[in-house]
Motif scaffolding. Sequence first.
Motif: not given
Length: 282
Positions: A42-56, A58-62, A72-77
């Motif tokens: 799904x990442x290969x088909x998408x653009x997205x953002x991650x939330x980072x706490x340092x290098x970790x 802690x959140x995703x959305x595609x 499709x808005x997806x993988x929100x966690x």
Amino acid sequence: MDELMQTESIVLAPFEAHHVGGALALSRAAGWAHRREDWEMIRSLSEGRVALAGDRVVGTALMTPFGDTCSAINMIIVDESQRGRGVGRKLTTAVLELAGDRECRLTATNDGLPLYEKLGFVAKHQIVRHQGVVSDVVSAENADWVGPDALPAIKALDRTAFGADRDAVYNALAKEGRFAAIRKGDRIVAFAATRLFGKGEVVGPVAAESLEQARDLLAFILSGKKGRIVRVDIPEQTGLSSPLEDWGLPREGTVVAMVRGAAGQSKIPAVQTFCLASQAIG
């Protein structure tokens, strides 16, 4: 939105390949079934953002684009430790900006409904997840496996049923699994896909002219999967819940299909979607 965004100690950044491991850890902690391979597809088909706490992570959305008209808005966690800080809203807003003027579709849990409604999404219908160990299923004689030469016809049927161009999705599905189809003469009129997913396998999408065709395609595929764990996601109104339960796939839960910026359809398409490829991409 390509630049980093600051949310106190949380930074939003583009979702890149090296973030998949962190995303996988997040989804496992939340009880999602996704494998690394599912995330990578799904990442290969998408653009997205991650939330980072340092290098970790802690959140995703595609945002998965379907041509220039739909997405499709997806993988929100969001990591449990970061919830209640507005991280999910900022991630969702960021990928909505990536979607531009496209219609946006997503599936929401009851917990997510209030946020998505505030962001302009409207609930359409329920999506039902069926999953279990396949029992005895009598195969249908009017379906058969098809090869790569059938892919253009399958893509055309999906464009009619889904209402947007998902060619890239089908190229990925063709690499991951198999397609079955029903023909009238030399013409493919209905199809289904199956592939590995999560803890077992998934059947979907299924697009057909009628409930009977959809049921026959499912019976054909499931007849070869006795004893295996299989998942099928269906719009509640399709009428497929009863046969799926008879075949060993009980109803396990629901989410709400939502849409933002829908253009609307003037008539019901001749081919309809009876099962989803996944809750993430419809």
